[in-house]
Design an enzyme around this catalytic site. Structure first.
Site, mmCIF file in Angstrom:
data_model
loop_
_atom_site.group_PDB
_atom_site.id
_atom_site.type_symbol
_atom_site.label_atom_id
_atom_site.label_comp_id
_atom_site.label_asym_id
_atom_site.label_seq_id
_atom_site.Cartn_x
_atom_site.Cartn_y
_atom_site.Cartn_z
ATOM 1 N N ASP A 20 0.830 -1.206 0.000
ATOM 2 C CA ASP A 20 0.000 0.000 0.000
ATOM 3 C C ASP A 20 0.867 1.261 0.000
ATOM 4 O O ASP A 20 1.968 1.256 0.547
ATOM 5 C CB ASP A 20 -0.916 -0.015 1.230
ATOM 6 C CG ASP A 20 -2.084 0.941 1.090
ATOM 7 O OD1 ASP A 20 -2.363 1.402 -0.038
ATOM 8 O OD2 ASP A 20 -2.721 1.239 2.118
ATOM 9 N N ASN A 68 -10.947 -2.593 -5.456
ATOM 10 C CA ASN A 68 -10.206 -1.613 -6.250
ATOM 11 C C ASN A 68 -10.908 -1.257 -7.561
ATOM 12 O O ASN A 68 -10.536 -0.287 -8.229
ATOM 13 C CB ASN A 68 -8.769 -2.084 -6.518
ATOM 14 C CG ASN A 68 -7.864 -2.014 -5.305
ATOM 15 O OD1 ASN A 68 -6.943 -2.811 -5.152
ATOM 16 N ND2 ASN A 68 -8.105 -1.050 -4.404
HETATM 17 C C1 IPE Z 1 -5.420 -2.847 -0.338
HETATM 18 O O1 IPE Z 1 -5.069 -1.512 -0.483
HETATM 19 C C2 IPE Z 1 -5.401 -3.541 -1.666
HETATM 20 C C3 IPE Z 1 -4.082 -3.730 -2.277
HETATM 21 C C4 IPE Z 1 -2.931 -3.445 -1.723
HETATM 22 C C5 IPE Z 1 -4.089 -4.314 -3.588
HETATM 23 P P1 IPE Z 1 -6.161 -0.361 -0.645
HETATM 24 O O2 IPE Z 1 -5.416 0.916 -0.721
HETATM 25 O O3 IPE Z 1 -7.083 -0.687 -1.755
HETATM 26 O O4 IPE Z 1 -6.975 -0.478 0.728
HETATM 27 P P2 IPE Z 1 -7.893 0.592 1.480
HETATM 28 O O5 IPE Z 1 -8.860 1.122 0.480
HETATM 29 O O6 IPE Z 1 -6.992 1.651 1.989
HETATM 30 O O7 IPE Z 1 -8.526 -0.187 2.590
HETATM 31 C C1 IPE Z 2 -1.429 0.289 -3.387
HETATM 32 O O1 IPE Z 2 -1.295 1.651 -3.466
HETATM 33 C C2 IPE Z 2 -1.730 -0.342 -4.718
HETATM 34 C C3 IPE Z 2 -3.124 -0.797 -4.849
HETATM 35 C C4 IPE Z 2 -4.048 -0.744 -3.927
HETATM 36 C C5 IPE Z 2 -3.505 -1.334 -6.128
HETATM 37 P P1 IPE Z 2 -2.524 2.643 -3.448
HETATM 38 O O2 IPE Z 2 -2.900 2.944 -4.845
HETATM 39 O O3 IPE Z 2 -3.615 2.130 -2.579
HETATM 40 O O4 IPE Z 2 -1.846 3.908 -2.782
HETATM 41 P P2 IPE Z 2 -2.480 4.923 -1.737
HETATM 42 O O5 IPE Z 2 -3.048 4.102 -0.608
HETATM 43 O O6 IPE Z 2 -3.539 5.680 -2.469
HETATM 44 O O7 IPE Z 2 -1.332 5.776 -1.319
HETATM 45 MG MG MG Z 3 -4.085 2.356 -0.621
#
Ligand code: IPE
Ligand code: IPE
Ligand code: MG
Length: 240
Positions: A20, A68
Site C-alpha cells: 500500500d 479496487n
Molecule cells: C489494499 O489496499 C489492496 C491492495 C494493496 C491491492 P487499498 O489501498 O485498496 O486499501 P484501502 O482502500 O486503503 O482499505
Molecule cells: C497500493 O497503493 C496499490 C493498490 C491498492 C492497487 P494505493 O494505490 O492504494 O496507494 P495509496 O493508498 O492511495 O497511497
Molecule cells: Mg491504498
C-alpha cells in the site's frame, strides 16, 4: 493450518504483503498515481529476488482487490497493464529460477487477455518447487469464501463431494488450496487494516505494519518485519 508453533528464532515460511502507498508516493512527488504503481512494480521485482535468499519459501502479494474496481477506469487499466507487463517481462526469468506462480482471486470480470496471461504464468511454472510467488489479483477474501461455499454446494449436488464440511474440506476450495497459511502479514504505508485480504488463512498470522510507502520498500524493510516477527511469541490459543 500451520503445525509449526513458531516463536522466537523461527523464520516465517509464508509472508503475505499488502502493498500500500503507491498513490501517496506519487502524490508526494507531484506525479500521477500511475507512476507510483509503476515504481511499486520495481519494489516487487527486488523483493521477489531477495525473499528467496532470506529463506522464505512462500510470498503472497496483494496487487488488486475486488474493491479496487471502485477506482477510476484509467487507474484500473494501469494496474491491469502492469500485471501484464510484469508477467511478459519476468516470466522467463522466474520460471528458470524455480519460482512457481499462482494468481489468487476471481477470474470473473477479467478480460480474455488477462485470463490468458494468468494461465500462461501458472501453467509455465506449475512444476517449479523452489519458491512460491502468489499474486492476489482481483482478490477479495469475502469473495473467495463465497466462491468456496459455491464450489462445495455444486460438488455436493453433483455427488463429487460427500457433503461433510469441515475446515479441511473448506480450505481445499479456497484459492490458496495446498498452500501453508501466512505466518506474517505485512502492510506498508502506515494503514492498519486488513482490507479484505486472506481473512480465513490469516486467522493466526502475525501482523506487522510499516510506515514505508510501497515503492520505497526494500529487502531491508523485509528483514525489519521478519525481526519483529521473530521477537513475538505465537501461541495459537495455547499456553507455552
Ligand atoms: C489494499 O489496499 C489492496 C491492495 C494493496 C491491492 P487499498 O489501498 O485498496 O486499501 P484501502 O482502500 O486503503 O482499505
Ligand atoms: C497500493 O497503493 C496499490 C493498490 C491498492 C492497487 P494505493 O494505490 O492504494 O496507494 P495509496 O493508498 O492511495 O497511497
Ligand atoms: Mg491504498
Amino acid at each position: 493450518m500451520s503445525a509449526d508453533p513458531g516463536g522466537p528464532e523461527s523464520l516465517p515460511r509464508h509472508i503475505a504483503v499488502i502493498m500500500d502507498g503507491n498513490g501517496r508516493w506519487a502524490a508526494a512527488r507531484g506525479l500521477p498515481r500511475a507512476m507510483g504503481h509503476r515504481q511499486g512494480v520495481e519494489a516487487v521485482r527486488a523483493l521477489v529476488r531477495g525473499a528467496g535468499e532470506l529463506g522464505v519459501t512462500h510470498l503472497t502479494l496483494f496487487g488488486f482487490s475486488t474493491e479496487n474496481w471502485r477506482r477510476s477506469s484509467e487507474e484500473v487499466n494501469t494496474l491491469f497493464d502492469l500485471l501484464k507487463q510484469f508477467v511478459d517481462a519476468d516470466l522467463d526469468d522466474l520460471a528458470r529460477n524455480g519460482v512457481r506462480i499462482r494468481i489468487l482471486g476471481s477470474r470473473a470480470g477479467l478480460s480474455r487477455d488477462i485470463g490468458d496471461i494468468i494461465d500462461r504464468a501458472e501453467s509455465r511454472t506449475a512444476a517449479n518447487t523452489q519458491f512460491n510467488l502468489n499474486i492476489a489479483f482481483n482478490y477479495g477474501a469475502r469473495d473467495e469464501i463465497v466462491r468456496a461455499v459455491r464450489a462445495l454446494l455444486e460438488e455436493a449436488a453433483s455427488g463429487a463431494f460427500d457433503g461433510k464440511v469441515d475446515e479441511k474440506a473448506f480450505a481445499a476450495r479456497l484459492d490458496t488450496s495446498g498452500l501453508p497459511d501466512p505466518d506474517l502479514i505485512i502492510r506498508t504505508s502506515g494503514e492498519m487494516r486488513i482490507s479484505n485480504f486472506l481473512l480465513w488463512q490469516g486467522a493466526y498470522a502475525e501482523l506487522v505494519f510499516l510506515d514505508v510507502l510501497w515503492p520505497d520498500f526494500t529487502i531491508e524493510h523485509m528483514k525489519e518485519a521478519i525481526a519483529i516477527y521473530q521477537s513475538r511469541h505465537r501461541r495459537f490459543g495455547g499456553r507455552p
